[in-house]
Enzyme design. Structure first.
Site, PDB file in Angstrom:
ATOM      1  CE  LYS A 110      -4.219  -2.048   1.760  1.00 55.26           C
ATOM      2  NZ  LYS A 110      -5.182  -2.194   2.828  1.00 55.26           N
ATOM      3  CE  LYS A 189      -5.834  -8.181  -5.391  1.00 54.21           C
ATOM      4  NZ  LYS A 189      -6.528  -8.142  -4.126  1.00 54.21           N
ATOM      5  CE  LYS A 192     -11.060  -0.677  -2.340  1.00 53.37           C
ATOM      6  NZ  LYS A 192     -11.015  -2.114  -2.102  1.00 53.37           N
TER       7      LYS A 192
HETATM    8  P1  ADP Z   1      -8.991  -4.427  -3.367  1.00 49.63           P
HETATM    9  O1  ADP Z   1      -7.767  -5.266  -3.707  1.00 49.63           O
HETATM   10  O2  ADP Z   1      -9.770  -4.072  -4.581  1.00 49.63           O
HETATM   11  O3  ADP Z   1      -8.629  -3.237  -2.512  1.00 49.63           O
HETATM   12  P2  ADP Z   1     -10.002  -5.509  -0.924  1.00 49.63           P
HETATM   13  O4  ADP Z   1      -8.596  -5.626  -0.401  1.00 49.63           O
HETATM   14  O5  ADP Z   1     -10.912  -4.475  -0.358  1.00 49.63           O
HETATM   15  O6  ADP Z   1      -9.926  -5.363  -2.507  1.00 49.63           O
HETATM   16  O7  ADP Z   1     -10.669  -6.947  -0.794  1.00 49.63           O
HETATM   17  C1  ADP Z   1     -11.927  -7.258  -0.223  1.00 49.63           C
HETATM   18  C2  ADP Z   1     -12.118  -8.756  -0.275  1.00 49.63           C
HETATM   19  O8  ADP Z   1     -12.188  -9.193  -1.638  1.00 49.63           O
HETATM   20  C3  ADP Z   1     -10.984  -9.564   0.368  1.00 49.63           C
HETATM   21  O9  ADP Z   1     -11.509 -10.729   0.992  1.00 49.63           O
HETATM   22  C4  ADP Z   1     -10.132  -9.930  -0.795  1.00 49.63           C
HETATM   23  O10 ADP Z   1      -9.381 -11.097  -0.562  1.00 49.63           O
HETATM   24  C5  ADP Z   1     -11.160 -10.141  -1.896  1.00 49.63           C
HETATM   25  N1  ADP Z   1     -10.572  -9.816  -3.201  1.00 49.63           N
HETATM   26  C6  ADP Z   1     -10.121  -8.615  -3.613  1.00 49.63           C
HETATM   27  N2  ADP Z   1      -9.630  -8.670  -4.866  1.00 49.63           N
HETATM   28  C7  ADP Z   1      -9.766  -9.974  -5.255  1.00 49.63           C
HETATM   29  C8  ADP Z   1      -9.446 -10.676  -6.460  1.00 49.63           C
HETATM   30  N3  ADP Z   1      -8.909 -10.071  -7.505  1.00 49.63           N
HETATM   31  N4  ADP Z   1      -9.729 -11.990  -6.512  1.00 49.63           N
HETATM   32  C9  ADP Z   1     -10.304 -12.618  -5.459  1.00 49.63           C
HETATM   33  N5  ADP Z   1     -10.620 -12.016  -4.289  1.00 49.63           N
HETATM   34  C10 ADP Z   1     -10.364 -10.713  -4.180  1.00 49.63           C
END
Ligand code: ADP
Ligand code: TRP
Length: 320
Positions: A110, A189, A192
């Site tokens: 981050k 992956k 956001k």
């Molecule tokens: P981001 O990476 O978009 O910031 P978050 O960290 O808020 O997403 O993730 C929220 C939930 O969604 C977590 O349980 C995370 O493991 C899951 N998640 C986020 N991105 C993915 C992805 N590309 N594939 C599978 N699960 C995901």
């Protein structure tokens, strides 16, 4: 058996969030006592606009309900409606060696992306441990990227239990073999923070544009293409029927079809897959009092459960 998971209200929910965390959580709500929450304390590490945060919380609530979270089965609440979790977080932090936090890659990921290196961001895994331990959770469904945080949670719980007796249940992560790492439009992956997301509930035109922008190689239309290396196939696998996926794979191999054609099929399948949820979302958006009342009811139940564990932890370490 208590099942628990949380999601941060730090932006629009995307297909990765859905398949990695929301769908498995929704499936599990029939199999135990499910607690799902909107992690707004966590989002304060990245969102510093109060109106934006309030709007995001409401959006996530509506999205999760629209996707099938059933408030008659699962307790659904906002993290900050149970402020006890921050007290437990402090108790846990006093037994957490710095080494546990230094090894967490999410802080480095981050800050590398420009997020301020605040103490909250660094200490975030302790608050996440508190989220999990305070509800005596046994099972935690999350996407692959949260695996390390679950390991830290377990290590903190063991440390506390070794010092003060059996206060906490040691939770198990539940990470799917497939769908736990959904790729974004650039093949990384989906996240956001990478600008590569496909929103679950975006409007038609921008979503179509997003899907048409998926990065591909430059194999000519007439040539065969490799289905095992394709983001289009990986995403289509999530939203297409088995026969549609088989057909697309064989069209890849036979040649004569361009990537544009495959992307159009992906858009159609995506749009149909989320259509019932889109309709539910529209209904819920007209009924915000109902949404707020669910979170309020959920918070009462969650708070009762949290208080029991917090009292146990306070007594164990000599605070009361
Ligand atoms: P981001 O990476 O978009 O910031 P978050 O960290 O808020 O997403 O993730 C929220 C939930 O969604 C977590 O349980 C995370 O493991 C899951 N998640 C986020 N991105 C993915 C992805 N590309 N594939 C599978 N699960 C995901
Ligand atoms: N850290 C998780 C994420 O970024 C959100 C979260 C906070 C969480 N507390 C939790 C997930 C407890 C599961 C359990 O996605």
């Amino acid at each position: 058996m208590r099942i628990l998971s949380g999601i941060q209200p730090s932006g629009r929910l995307h297909v990765g969030n859905y398949f990695g965390m929301m769908e498995p959580s929704i499936e599990l709500q029939d199999q135990g006592e499910a607690f799902y929450f909107i992690a707004d304390y966590h989002s304060l590490t990245t969102v510093h606009d109060p109106n934006q945060l309030r709007e995001n919380v409401r959006d996530v609530a509506i999205d999760f309900l629209a996707c099938g979270l059933n408030p008659d089965k699962a307790v659904f609440f906002k993290q900050s409606d149970v402020p006890e979790v921050t007290e437990l977080s402090w108790l846990l932090s006093t037994v957490t060696p710095m080494g546990f936090l230094n090894r967490c890659h999410s802080f480095k990921d981050k800050t590398d992306r420009g997020i301020e290196a605040s103490h909250g961001l660094f200490a975030y895994p302790v608050l996440m441990a508190s989220d999990i331990l305070i509800y005596d959770s046994s099972i935690v469904p999350v996407g692959d990227d949260q695996k390390q945080h679950l390991e830290v949670t377990r290590d903190i719980a063991v440390k506390f239990n070794n010092l003060y007796g059996d206060v906490f249940i040691i939770p198990e992560p539940k990470i799917r073999k497939e769908k736990a790492k959904v790729p974004g439009t650039d093949g990384q992956k989906m996240s956001k923070s990478y600008g590569n997301i496909i929103e679950i509930f975006g409007s038609e035109k921008p979503i179509r544009k997003k899907i048409m922008s998926i990065v591909t190689d430059s194999t000519p239309v007439e040539d065969p293409k490799d289905p095992s290396q394709s983001v289009i196939i990986d995403l289509f696998d999530l939203v297409g029927s088995d026969s549609e996926v088989e057909k697309m794979k064989s069209d890849f191999l036979s040649g004569g079809f361009g990537y544009g054609d495959f992307k159009k099929r992906l858009f159609e399948a995506f749009w149909d897959y989320f259509q019932p949820m889109r309709e539910k979302r529209n209904e819920l958006s007209e009924n915000l009092d109902y949404v707020d009342s669910i979170l309020k009811k959920g918070a009462e139940k969650a708070r009762n459960a949290a208080n029991r564990t917090l009292t146990r932890a306070r007594k164990a370490c000599g605070i009361e």
